[in-house]
Write a protein that holds these residues in place. Structure first.
Motif, PDB file in Angstrom:
ATOM      1  N   GLY A 137       0.830  -1.200   0.000  1.00 49.61           N
ATOM      2  CA  GLY A 137       0.000   0.000   0.000  1.00 49.61           C
ATOM      3  C   GLY A 137       0.865   1.251   0.000  1.00 49.61           C
ATOM      4  O   GLY A 137       1.715   1.441  -0.869  1.00 49.61           O
ATOM      5  N   TYR A 138       0.687   2.097   1.010  1.00 46.78           N
ATOM      6  CA  TYR A 138       1.444   3.351   1.090  1.00 46.78           C
ATOM      7  C   TYR A 138       2.865   3.137   1.610  1.00 46.78           C
ATOM      8  O   TYR A 138       3.705   4.041   1.548  1.00 46.78           O
ATOM      9  CB  TYR A 138       0.722   4.342   2.015  1.00 46.78           C
ATOM     10  CG  TYR A 138       0.702   3.904   3.468  1.00 46.78           C
ATOM     11  CD1 TYR A 138       1.727   4.264   4.341  1.00 46.78           C
ATOM     12  CD2 TYR A 138      -0.324   3.101   3.954  1.00 46.78           C
ATOM     13  CE1 TYR A 138       1.725   3.852   5.663  1.00 46.78           C
ATOM     14  CE2 TYR A 138      -0.334   2.678   5.277  1.00 46.78           C
ATOM     15  CZ  TYR A 138       0.685   3.058   6.128  1.00 46.78           C
ATOM     16  OH  TYR A 138       0.685   2.633   7.430  1.00 46.78           O
ATOM     17  N   ARG A 139       3.139   1.950   2.138  1.00 46.59           N
ATOM     18  CA  ARG A 139       4.441   1.709   2.755  1.00 46.59           C
ATOM     19  C   ARG A 139       5.512   1.412   1.706  1.00 46.59           C
ATOM     20  O   ARG A 139       5.221   1.139   0.554  1.00 46.59           O
ATOM     21  CB  ARG A 139       4.333   0.557   3.761  1.00 46.59           C
ATOM     22  CG  ARG A 139       3.484   0.904   4.972  1.00 46.59           C
ATOM     23  CD  ARG A 139       3.107  -0.309   5.783  1.00 46.59           C
ATOM     24  NE  ARG A 139       2.250  -1.225   5.034  1.00 46.59           N
ATOM     25  CZ  ARG A 139       1.602  -2.242   5.571  1.00 46.59           C
ATOM     26  NH1 ARG A 139       1.727  -2.497   6.865  1.00 46.59           N
ATOM     27  NH2 ARG A 139       0.835  -3.016   4.825  1.00 46.59           N
ATOM     28  N   SER A 140       6.751   1.441   2.139  1.00 52.21           N
ATOM     29  CA  SER A 140       7.892   1.293   1.233  1.00 52.21           C
ATOM     30  C   SER A 140       8.607  -0.031   1.479  1.00 52.21           C
ATOM     31  O   SER A 140       8.721  -0.473   2.633  1.00 52.21           O
ATOM     32  CB  SER A 140       8.875   2.448   1.462  1.00 52.21           C
ATOM     33  OG  SER A 140      10.118   2.182   0.838  1.00 52.21           O
ATOM     34  N   PRO A 141       9.140  -0.660   0.419  1.00 52.82           N
ATOM     35  CA  PRO A 141       9.952  -1.864   0.616  1.00 52.82           C
ATOM     36  C   PRO A 141      11.337  -1.555   1.169  1.00 52.82           C
ATOM     37  O   PRO A 141      12.120  -2.480   1.415  1.00 52.82           O
ATOM     38  CB  PRO A 141      10.051  -2.443  -0.806  1.00 52.82           C
ATOM     39  CG  PRO A 141       9.996  -1.242  -1.691  1.00 52.82           C
ATOM     40  CD  PRO A 141       9.017  -0.307  -1.009  1.00 52.82           C
ATOM     41  N   ASN A 142      11.621  -0.277   1.377  1.00 52.03           N
ATOM     42  CA  ASN A 142      12.958   0.134   1.814  1.00 52.03           C
ATOM     43  C   ASN A 142      13.115   0.160   3.331  1.00 52.03           C
ATOM     44  O   ASN A 142      14.047   0.778   3.854  1.00 52.03           O
ATOM     45  CB  ASN A 142      13.291   1.505   1.220  1.00 52.03           C
ATOM     46  CG  ASN A 142      13.222   1.503  -0.296  1.00 52.03           C
ATOM     47  OD1 ASN A 142      13.535   0.500  -0.936  1.00 52.03           O
ATOM     48  ND2 ASN A 142      12.790   2.608  -0.877  1.00 52.03           N
ATOM     49  N   PHE A 143      12.194  -0.510   4.011  1.00 56.99           N
ATOM     50  CA  PHE A 143      12.290  -0.699   5.456  1.00 56.99           C
ATOM     51  C   PHE A 143      12.214  -2.194   5.763  1.00 56.99           C
ATOM     52  O   PHE A 143      11.855  -3.003   4.903  1.00 56.99           O
ATOM     53  CB  PHE A 143      11.153   0.023   6.187  1.00 56.99           C
ATOM     54  CG  PHE A 143      11.224   1.521   6.127  1.00 56.99           C
ATOM     55  CD1 PHE A 143      12.000   2.233   7.031  1.00 56.99           C
ATOM     56  CD2 PHE A 143      10.513   2.219   5.163  1.00 56.99           C
ATOM     57  CE1 PHE A 143      12.061   3.621   6.979  1.00 56.99           C
ATOM     58  CE2 PHE A 143      10.564   3.602   5.096  1.00 56.99           C
ATOM     59  CZ  PHE A 143      11.349   4.307   6.007  1.00 56.99           C
ATOM     60  N   ILE A 144      12.520  -2.541   6.991  1.00 59.81           N
ATOM     61  CA  ILE A 144      12.385  -3.919   7.468  1.00 59.81           C
ATOM     62  C   ILE A 144      11.108  -4.011   8.295  1.00 59.81           C
ATOM     63  O   ILE A 144      10.772  -3.087   9.044  1.00 59.81           O
ATOM     64  CB  ILE A 144      13.625  -4.336   8.285  1.00 59.81           C
ATOM     65  CG1 ILE A 144      14.845  -4.399   7.355  1.00 59.81           C
ATOM     66  CG2 ILE A 144      13.407  -5.677   8.984  1.00 59.81           C
ATOM     67  CD1 ILE A 144      16.154  -4.655   8.055  1.00 59.81           C
ATOM     68  N   ILE A 198      16.874   7.100  -1.582  1.00 63.18           N
ATOM     69  CA  ILE A 198      16.254   6.359  -0.477  1.00 63.18           C
ATOM     70  C   ILE A 198      16.608   6.990   0.863  1.00 63.18           C
ATOM     71  O   ILE A 198      15.845   6.887   1.826  1.00 63.18           O
ATOM     72  CB  ILE A 198      16.683   4.871  -0.526  1.00 63.18           C
ATOM     73  CG1 ILE A 198      16.101   4.207  -1.778  1.00 63.18           C
ATOM     74  CG2 ILE A 198      16.255   4.118   0.730  1.00 63.18           C
ATOM     75  CD1 ILE A 198      16.588   2.793  -2.011  1.00 63.18           C
ATOM     76  N   ASN A 199      17.757   7.652   0.930  1.00 61.85           N
ATOM     77  CA  ASN A 199      18.166   8.282   2.187  1.00 61.85           C
ATOM     78  C   ASN A 199      17.078   9.226   2.692  1.00 61.85           C
ATOM     79  O   ASN A 199      16.609  10.107   1.961  1.00 61.85           O
ATOM     80  CB  ASN A 199      19.473   9.060   1.984  1.00 61.85           C
ATOM     81  CG  ASN A 199      20.683   8.162   2.053  1.00 61.85           C
ATOM     82  OD1 ASN A 199      20.999   7.628   3.108  1.00 61.85           O
ATOM     83  ND2 ASN A 199      21.338   7.968   0.917  1.00 61.85           N
ATOM     84  N   GLY A 200      16.687   9.020   3.946  1.00 65.70           N
ATOM     85  CA  GLY A 200      15.599   9.790   4.522  1.00 65.70           C
ATOM     86  C   GLY A 200      14.240   9.178   4.272  1.00 65.70           C
ATOM     87  O   GLY A 200      13.243   9.597   4.871  1.00 65.70           O
ATOM     88  N   ASN A 201      14.197   8.175   3.381  1.00 67.93           N
ATOM     89  CA  ASN A 201      12.934   7.517   3.048  1.00 67.93           C
ATOM     90  C   ASN A 201      13.032   5.997   3.185  1.00 67.93           C
ATOM     91  O   ASN A 201      12.211   5.268   2.633  1.00 67.93           O
ATOM     92  CB  ASN A 201      12.520   7.858   1.613  1.00 67.93           C
ATOM     93  CG  ASN A 201      12.314   9.341   1.409  1.00 67.93           C
ATOM     94  OD1 ASN A 201      11.394   9.923   1.967  1.00 67.93           O
ATOM     95  ND2 ASN A 201      13.185   9.958   0.620  1.00 67.93           N
ATOM     96  N   GLY A 202      14.045   5.543   3.896  1.00 68.54           N
ATOM     97  CA  GLY A 202      14.211   4.106   4.066  1.00 68.54           C
ATOM     98  C   GLY A 202      15.614   3.777   4.527  1.00 68.54           C
ATOM     99  O   GLY A 202      16.502   4.640   4.566  1.00 68.54           O
ATOM    100  N   TYR A 203      15.799   2.500   4.871  1.00 67.00           N
ATOM    101  CA  TYR A 203      17.093   2.024   5.342  1.00 67.00           C
ATOM    102  C   TYR A 203      17.814   1.162   4.309  1.00 67.00           C
ATOM    103  O   TYR A 203      19.037   1.132   4.271  1.00 67.00           O
ATOM    104  CB  TYR A 203      16.923   1.163   6.602  1.00 67.00           C
ATOM    105  CG  TYR A 203      16.239   1.823   7.767  1.00 67.00           C
ATOM    106  CD1 TYR A 203      16.513   3.143   8.117  1.00 67.00           C
ATOM    107  CD2 TYR A 203      15.325   1.112   8.544  1.00 67.00           C
ATOM    108  CE1 TYR A 203      15.884   3.737   9.209  1.00 67.00           C
ATOM    109  CE2 TYR A 203      14.699   1.688   9.634  1.00 67.00           C
ATOM    110  CZ  TYR A 203      14.979   3.005   9.963  1.00 67.00           C
ATOM    111  OH  TYR A 203      14.360   3.579  11.034  1.00 67.00           O
ATOM    112  N   VAL A 204      17.036   0.414   3.527  1.00 67.51           N
ATOM    113  CA  VAL A 204      17.626  -0.610   2.662  1.00 67.51           C
ATOM    114  C   VAL A 204      17.114  -0.478   1.236  1.00 67.51           C
ATOM    115  O   VAL A 204      15.998  -0.005   0.994  1.00 67.51           O
ATOM    116  CB  VAL A 204      17.315  -2.036   3.180  1.00 67.51           C
ATOM    117  CG1 VAL A 204      18.069  -2.318   4.467  1.00 67.51           C
ATOM    118  CG2 VAL A 204      15.817  -2.252   3.369  1.00 67.51           C
TER     119      VAL A 204
END
Length: 392
Positions: A173-180, A228-234
């Motif tokens: 949905g609104y979430r990002s794959p760039n987090f765990i 991705i910096n500021g919008n995720g970790y990975v």
């Protein structure tokens, strides 16, 4: 900081020979074709790509790090026909910068039909990784990233720290794959979700001259990672290893892209590379992702329709697992191995009747002229397996 997490899937099935209702022998597999393909892909992909990866690890003093899963079927083929490929993966393991993760030994869909068989194949694969590479896998990926909450629960019970899956839009949905993330009802298991847009830029679009972003350079891709910096970790880049040299031929510049990307990413001083376990250890889970229905990384639908989209596939899958008790009771190890090779998901993929946008993918090393030929051939062999199993 954004950490690039490269994960490569290395797999080849045991393709079946032409087998009619008049055949009665137990030589089911086309060894000539399987050896030919194993050698071809090793020379075009595995050997040159491994050489590049090993050089990058050493050139960047261990700051370039990647993860792999190698199915039991490809390792068996390496042992028989391309031992130098297996040696090159051992050298990667010796660098200490390459992680090998666990999956089902036979690249099967066993979780859907037989949990005991699923656990057995995961245990066989984990043992194989220990024997070959001296690593006890802490991360699991189910075949073709097939996943739901139940898979997560079973994987946590087997003692794994994390699981990989697809970052499907309809799930996130609104979430990002760039987090765990955490799966629901799991106390410790973490989820790493594929960034399919950036992954597919490499795996599928890299050599496409009609793509608006062609040609893709390491500098351009690094800029996308940096966003991705500021919008995720990975930045989870999950793909078939055959991307390098086989799906994307050397003349597309794919190897040069691989050679130059680490230096560009590391030069920003804001980004780095981690293995899957390192990413889980460094970054916290930011929330829970509920996946009640099965997803996968296959095709545009990101579901099971590549293997269960028609009645032929459903019938073949049902019947191969319905034979489990008879095969196991027989006690013949060769029969058991044959039956398990028939569980490999590729056999059912070849029976897929939905071509359209995914057609080229379904044709990759497909030995059949039609899905119907694939089904008939498979069922002829399965019938012989059942007859052997019923014979004391």
């Amino acid at each position: 900081m954004a950490s690039v997490v490269f994960y490569f899937q290395v797999h080849q099935p045991y393709r079946l020979r032409r087998y009619t209702i008049f055949d009665s022998d137990s030589n089911y597999f086309d060894d000539k074709k399987n050896a030919e393909i194993a050698r071809k892909v090793a020379n075009k992909c595995y050997l040159p790509a491994n050489a590049v990866i090993e050089d990058l690890v050493r050139r960047h003093d261990g700051r370039f790090r990647v993860s792999y899963s190698l199915t039991g079927t490809i390792i068996d083929q390496f042992r028989r026909w391309v031992p130098e490929a297996l040696d090159s993966f051992r050298r990667l393991a010796e660098t200490g910068c390459v992680e090998f993760i666990c999956e089902t030994y036979y690249h099967s869909l066993a979780f859907l039909y037989n949990r005991r068989e699923f656990i057995t194949q995961a245990q066989l694969h984990r043992k194989l990784m220990q024997e070959l590479f001296g690593q006890t896998p802490r991360v699991f990926r189910n075949t073709e990233l097939t996943y739901n909450n139940d898979v997560a629960g079973a994987v946590e019970e087997m003692g794994f720290d994390a699981i990989l899956t697809e970052g499907a839009d309809h799930i996130l949905g609104y979430r990002s794959p760039n987090f765990i993330y955490n799966p629901p009802n799991c106390s410790s298991l973490r989820m790493l979700m594929k960034n399919y847009r950036l992954s597919d830029d490499i795996a599928f679009r890299f050599g496409n001259r009609g793509w608006a972003e062609w040609p893709m350079t390491a500098e351009k891709f690094t800029h996308w990672v940096d966003q991705i910096n500021g919008n995720g970790y990975v930045c989870n880049l999950f793909m078939d290893y055959e991307t390098f040299g086989e799906h994307q031929w050397a003349d597309t510049g794919i190897f040069e892209f691989l050679r130059t990307l680490p230096a560009c990413v590391l030069a920003t001083r804001k980004n780095d590379f981690l293995t899957v376990s390192e990413a889980v250890a460094r970054y916290p889970a930011v929330g829970e992702v509920d996946v009640p229905h099965m997803i996968s990384w296959a095709d545009t639908e990101r579901d099971l329709s590549a293997w269960l989209g028609n009645s032929m596939q459903a019938n073949a899958l049902h019947d191969v697992y319905a034979a489990s008790e008879t095969v196991l009771a027989n006690g013949n190890e060769t029969l058991l191995d044959d039956w398990r090779k028939l569980q490999t998901s590729d056999h059912f993929y070849y029976m897929c009747t939905k071509w359209f946008a995914d057609g080229d993918v379904h044709k990759y090393f497909n030995p059949y002229e039609s899905p119907y030929d694939a089904y008939i051939n498979y069922m002829n062999i399965l019938d012989n397996v059942r007859n052997r199993a019923a014979t004391a």
